[in-house]
Motif scaffolding. Sequence first.
Motif, PDB file in Angstrom:
ATOM      1  N   SER A 182       0.852  -1.184   0.000  1.00  0.00           N
ATOM      2  CA  SER A 182       0.000   0.000   0.000  1.00  0.00           C
ATOM      3  C   SER A 182       0.892   1.239   0.000  1.00  0.00           C
ATOM      4  O   SER A 182       1.790   1.375   0.835  1.00  0.00           O
ATOM      5  CB  SER A 182      -0.891   0.006   1.248  1.00  0.00           C
ATOM      6  OG  SER A 182      -1.525   1.250   1.409  1.00  0.00           O
ATOM      7  N   THR A 183       0.643   2.164  -0.933  1.00  0.00           N
ATOM      8  CA  THR A 183       1.479   3.348  -1.042  1.00  0.00           C
ATOM      9  C   THR A 183       0.665   4.527  -1.544  1.00  0.00           C
ATOM     10  O   THR A 183      -0.307   4.359  -2.289  1.00  0.00           O
ATOM     11  CB  THR A 183       2.676   3.107  -1.988  1.00  0.00           C
ATOM     12  OG1 THR A 183       3.456   4.308  -2.088  1.00  0.00           O
ATOM     13  CG2 THR A 183       2.212   2.690  -3.375  1.00  0.00           C
ATOM     14  N   GLY A 184       1.074   5.711  -1.132  1.00  0.00           N
ATOM     15  CA  GLY A 184       0.458   6.926  -1.658  1.00  0.00           C
ATOM     16  C   GLY A 184       1.143   7.420  -2.905  1.00  0.00           C
ATOM     17  O   GLY A 184       0.780   8.466  -3.447  1.00  0.00           O
ATOM     18  N   ARG A 185       2.150   6.667  -3.355  1.00  0.00           N
ATOM     19  CA  ARG A 185       2.899   7.065  -4.551  1.00  0.00           C
ATOM     20  C   ARG A 185       2.845   5.931  -5.579  1.00  0.00           C
ATOM     21  O   ARG A 185       3.776   5.137  -5.694  1.00  0.00           O
ATOM     22  CB  ARG A 185       4.340   7.393  -4.176  1.00  0.00           C
ATOM     23  CG  ARG A 185       4.465   8.702  -3.428  1.00  0.00           C
ATOM     24  CD  ARG A 185       5.890   8.996  -3.037  1.00  0.00           C
ATOM     25  NE  ARG A 185       6.234   8.366  -1.777  1.00  0.00           N
ATOM     26  CZ  ARG A 185       7.477   8.308  -1.290  1.00  0.00           C
ATOM     27  NH1 ARG A 185       8.482   8.791  -1.986  1.00  0.00           N
ATOM     28  NH2 ARG A 185       7.704   7.741  -0.133  1.00  0.00           N
ATOM     29  N   PRO A 186       1.749   5.832  -6.323  1.00  0.00           N
ATOM     30  CA  PRO A 186       1.605   4.743  -7.288  1.00  0.00           C
ATOM     31  C   PRO A 186       2.698   4.730  -8.350  1.00  0.00           C
ATOM     32  O   PRO A 186       2.957   3.689  -8.956  1.00  0.00           O
ATOM     33  CB  PRO A 186       0.221   4.986  -7.904  1.00  0.00           C
ATOM     34  CG  PRO A 186      -0.116   6.408  -7.588  1.00  0.00           C
ATOM     35  CD  PRO A 186       0.556   6.714  -6.296  1.00  0.00           C
ATOM     36  N   GLU A 187       3.349   5.878  -8.571  1.00  0.00           N
ATOM     37  CA  GLU A 187       4.441   5.909  -9.545  1.00  0.00           C
ATOM     38  C   GLU A 187       5.630   5.065  -9.097  1.00  0.00           C
ATOM     39  O   GLU A 187       6.530   4.775  -9.895  1.00  0.00           O
ATOM     40  CB  GLU A 187       4.890   7.353  -9.790  1.00  0.00           C
ATOM     41  CG  GLU A 187       5.586   8.031  -8.616  1.00  0.00           C
ATOM     42  CD  GLU A 187       4.625   8.688  -7.624  1.00  0.00           C
ATOM     43  OE1 GLU A 187       5.099   9.465  -6.769  1.00  0.00           O
ATOM     44  OE2 GLU A 187       3.401   8.426  -7.726  1.00  0.00           O
ATOM     45  N   GLU A 188       5.653   4.669  -7.824  1.00  0.00           N
ATOM     46  CA  GLU A 188       6.731   3.819  -7.316  1.00  0.00           C
ATOM     47  C   GLU A 188       6.395   2.330  -7.448  1.00  0.00           C
ATOM     48  O   GLU A 188       7.105   1.475  -6.926  1.00  0.00           O
ATOM     49  CB  GLU A 188       7.006   4.135  -5.837  1.00  0.00           C
ATOM     50  CG  GLU A 188       7.340   5.575  -5.545  1.00  0.00           C
ATOM     51  CD  GLU A 188       8.713   5.982  -6.057  1.00  0.00           C
ATOM     52  OE1 GLU A 188       9.353   5.173  -6.769  1.00  0.00           O
ATOM     53  OE2 GLU A 188       9.143   7.102  -5.748  1.00  0.00           O
ATOM     54  N   GLY A 189       5.315   2.021  -8.153  1.00  0.00           N
ATOM     55  CA  GLY A 189       4.867   0.640  -8.263  1.00  0.00           C
ATOM     56  C   GLY A 189       5.919  -0.308  -8.820  1.00  0.00           C
ATOM     57  O   GLY A 189       6.140  -1.401  -8.282  1.00  0.00           O
ATOM     58  N   GLU A 190       6.583   0.081  -9.894  1.00  0.00           N
ATOM     59  CA  GLU A 190       7.595  -0.802 -10.482  1.00  0.00           C
ATOM     60  C   GLU A 190       8.773  -1.003  -9.545  1.00  0.00           C
ATOM     61  O   GLU A 190       9.346  -2.089  -9.470  1.00  0.00           O
ATOM     62  CB  GLU A 190       8.058  -0.245 -11.832  1.00  0.00           C
ATOM     63  CG  GLU A 190       7.033  -0.412 -12.944  1.00  0.00           C
ATOM     64  CD  GLU A 190       6.547  -1.855 -13.067  1.00  0.00           C
ATOM     65  OE1 GLU A 190       7.408  -2.760 -13.181  1.00  0.00           O
ATOM     66  OE2 GLU A 190       5.327  -2.071 -13.023  1.00  0.00           O
ATOM     67  N   TRP A 191       9.139   0.062  -8.838  1.00  0.00           N
ATOM     68  CA  TRP A 191      10.217  -0.049  -7.857  1.00  0.00           C
ATOM     69  C   TRP A 191       9.844  -1.042  -6.763  1.00  0.00           C
ATOM     70  O   TRP A 191      10.639  -1.895  -6.377  1.00  0.00           O
ATOM     71  CB  TRP A 191      10.506   1.328  -7.279  1.00  0.00           C
ATOM     72  CG  TRP A 191      11.562   1.348  -6.202  1.00  0.00           C
ATOM     73  CD1 TRP A 191      12.906   1.147  -6.355  1.00  0.00           C
ATOM     74  CD2 TRP A 191      11.359   1.601  -4.812  1.00  0.00           C
ATOM     75  NE1 TRP A 191      13.545   1.253  -5.139  1.00  0.00           N
ATOM     76  CE2 TRP A 191      12.624   1.544  -4.177  1.00  0.00           C
ATOM     77  CE3 TRP A 191      10.233   1.888  -4.031  1.00  0.00           C
ATOM     78  CZ2 TRP A 191      12.786   1.751  -2.805  1.00  0.00           C
ATOM     79  CZ3 TRP A 191      10.397   2.107  -2.674  1.00  0.00           C
ATOM     80  CH2 TRP A 191      11.655   2.029  -2.073  1.00  0.00           C
ATOM     81  N   LEU A 192       8.599  -0.964  -6.289  1.00  0.00           N
ATOM     82  CA  LEU A 192       8.140  -1.883  -5.247  1.00  0.00           C
ATOM     83  C   LEU A 192       8.073  -3.318  -5.771  1.00  0.00           C
ATOM     84  O   LEU A 192       8.400  -4.265  -5.048  1.00  0.00           O
ATOM     85  CB  LEU A 192       6.778  -1.432  -4.715  1.00  0.00           C
ATOM     86  CG  LEU A 192       6.807  -0.171  -3.848  1.00  0.00           C
ATOM     87  CD1 LEU A 192       5.403   0.356  -3.614  1.00  0.00           C
ATOM     88  CD2 LEU A 192       7.504  -0.451  -2.525  1.00  0.00           C
ATOM     89  N   PRO A 294      23.513  -6.958   0.507  1.00  0.00           N
ATOM     90  CA  PRO A 294      23.857  -5.536   0.494  1.00  0.00           C
ATOM     91  C   PRO A 294      23.660  -4.868  -0.865  1.00  0.00           C
ATOM     92  O   PRO A 294      23.399  -3.665  -0.929  1.00  0.00           O
ATOM     93  CB  PRO A 294      25.332  -5.536   0.900  1.00  0.00           C
ATOM     94  CG  PRO A 294      25.490  -6.754   1.759  1.00  0.00           C
ATOM     95  CD  PRO A 294      24.576  -7.779   1.123  1.00  0.00           C
ATOM     96  N   SER A 295      23.748  -5.644  -1.951  1.00  0.00           N
ATOM     97  CA  SER A 295      23.555  -5.041  -3.275  1.00  0.00           C
ATOM     98  C   SER A 295      22.130  -4.526  -3.454  1.00  0.00           C
ATOM     99  O   SER A 295      21.887  -3.604  -4.240  1.00  0.00           O
ATOM    100  CB  SER A 295      23.884  -6.061  -4.371  1.00  0.00           C
ATOM    101  OG  SER A 295      22.979  -7.151  -4.335  1.00  0.00           O
ATOM    102  N   LEU A 296      21.166  -5.123  -2.713  1.00  0.00           N
ATOM    103  CA  LEU A 296      19.783  -4.665  -2.791  1.00  0.00           C
ATOM    104  C   LEU A 296      19.642  -3.242  -2.268  1.00  0.00           C
ATOM    105  O   LEU A 296      18.754  -2.496  -2.686  1.00  0.00           O
ATOM    106  CB  LEU A 296      18.870  -5.606  -1.997  1.00  0.00           C
ATOM    107  CG  LEU A 296      17.378  -5.276  -1.970  1.00  0.00           C
ATOM    108  CD1 LEU A 296      16.781  -5.385  -3.360  1.00  0.00           C
ATOM    109  CD2 LEU A 296      16.639  -6.183  -1.004  1.00  0.00           C
ATOM    110  N   LEU A 297      20.534  -2.857  -1.353  1.00  0.00           N
ATOM    111  CA  LEU A 297      20.438  -1.536  -0.761  1.00  0.00           C
ATOM    112  C   LEU A 297      20.627  -0.424  -1.787  1.00  0.00           C
ATOM    113  O   LEU A 297      20.195   0.707  -1.570  1.00  0.00           O
ATOM    114  CB  LEU A 297      21.459  -1.387   0.364  1.00  0.00           C
ATOM    115  CG  LEU A 297      21.219  -2.281   1.588  1.00  0.00           C
ATOM    116  CD1 LEU A 297      22.361  -2.156   2.577  1.00  0.00           C
ATOM    117  CD2 LEU A 297      19.897  -1.935   2.253  1.00  0.00           C
ATOM    118  N   ALA A 298      21.275  -0.747  -2.895  1.00  0.00           N
ATOM    119  CA  ALA A 298      21.457   0.267  -3.936  1.00  0.00           C
ATOM    120  C   ALA A 298      20.114   0.791  -4.431  1.00  0.00           C
ATOM    121  O   ALA A 298      19.992   1.961  -4.820  1.00  0.00           O
ATOM    122  CB  ALA A 298      22.265  -0.308  -5.092  1.00  0.00           C
ATOM    123  N   ASP A 299      19.081  -0.067  -4.417  1.00  0.00           N
ATOM    124  CA  ASP A 299      17.755   0.351  -4.857  1.00  0.00           C
ATOM    125  C   ASP A 299      16.951   1.017  -3.742  1.00  0.00           C
ATOM    126  O   ASP A 299      15.896   1.588  -4.003  1.00  0.00           O
ATOM    127  CB  ASP A 299      16.971  -0.862  -5.376  1.00  0.00           C
ATOM    128  CG  ASP A 299      17.553  -1.406  -6.661  1.00  0.00           C
ATOM    129  OD1 ASP A 299      18.072  -0.599  -7.452  1.00  0.00           O
ATOM    130  OD2 ASP A 299      17.509  -2.637  -6.861  1.00  0.00           O
TER     131      ASP A 299
END
Length: 339
Positions: A182-192, A294-299
């Motif tokens: 659940s997010t108030g920023r749907p533009e972040e959908g692909e990132w999520l 730790p490589s995941l932290l880059a995102d």
Amino acid sequence: MAGEFRAIRLQKGEGGETLVEEAVLTPADLMDGDVDVAVEATTINYKDALALTGRSPVVRHWPMVPGVDLAGTVAASRSPLWREGDKVVLNGFGLGETHWGAYTGLARVKADWLVALPARFSARDAMGLGTAGYTAALSVLALERFGLTPERGPALVTGASGGVGSVAVALLARRGWHIVASTGRPEEGEWLRGLGAVEIIERGELSGPGKPLARERWAAAIDSVGSHTLANLLSMTKRDGAVAACGLAGGMDLPASVAPFILRGVALLGIDSVYAPQAERRRAWDRLAEDLDPSLLADLVTEIGFADIVPTARRLLDGGVRGRVVVADVAEATRVAGG
């Protein structure tokens, strides 16, 4: 670190307002403690942003050096628990609220507040997680202690684009959960989705007044919002499911009904990240080290300089920060030439 170093310090104005200043300190200025830590990295949490802007009465001792998270190297120890050169991390215990915190080159703290930094993480990595990541890990562990597994159904994460939410999504995905973010920023959908979310819902679905009981949608949830959002997701939790409540970004109130608890056996699990016992802290950091590459932290991470802390805090409260913010090389950035 000897000599002088800079710090962000908060003073209380005559009208009760919060005044932010840059101070030059020496070790003699620091509060009581038995371990001095050269701060290598810190971060900005929601609570830090509230303290820096004065929007909420986070600070309970004046003046205050804010910053509830730090990672660094022991510079001096008067305790048998730690030796000079040990790599450590600290979350909570009143840091930045009642005890001077992380926005400085040198922090003096109590020995039993510290946790050994997992070998897999650098100081920067640890602050890419910080209290937010550590709280997310505590929440996942609480759901597991309750006996919930991915086979029981989906898991909901609120505030999914924020610090706690984004790490919670990544941790749950690693354990095989079907995640509803659940997010108030749907533009972040692909990132999520890149972090492991399967479904994205707009936070408006949960933020308004709801019914005492609604259609069952998830078996587990991690909530950092509170208020109507928490009440709604409780009403939508499946029979014998549980919700880990770890935040109040939407408010401290809980306009809920007892119906989910007495008609579906739903449990509400409170997550206290500030004063969690050492054993729980170690388990949480062990889980982070085990499940997060730790490589995941880059995102997840945006890196800023020490001078950017205050303006970034304002942007965070205005919803303009995604994931986690790291302030790296703090000791070097706060060193006073010739000090």
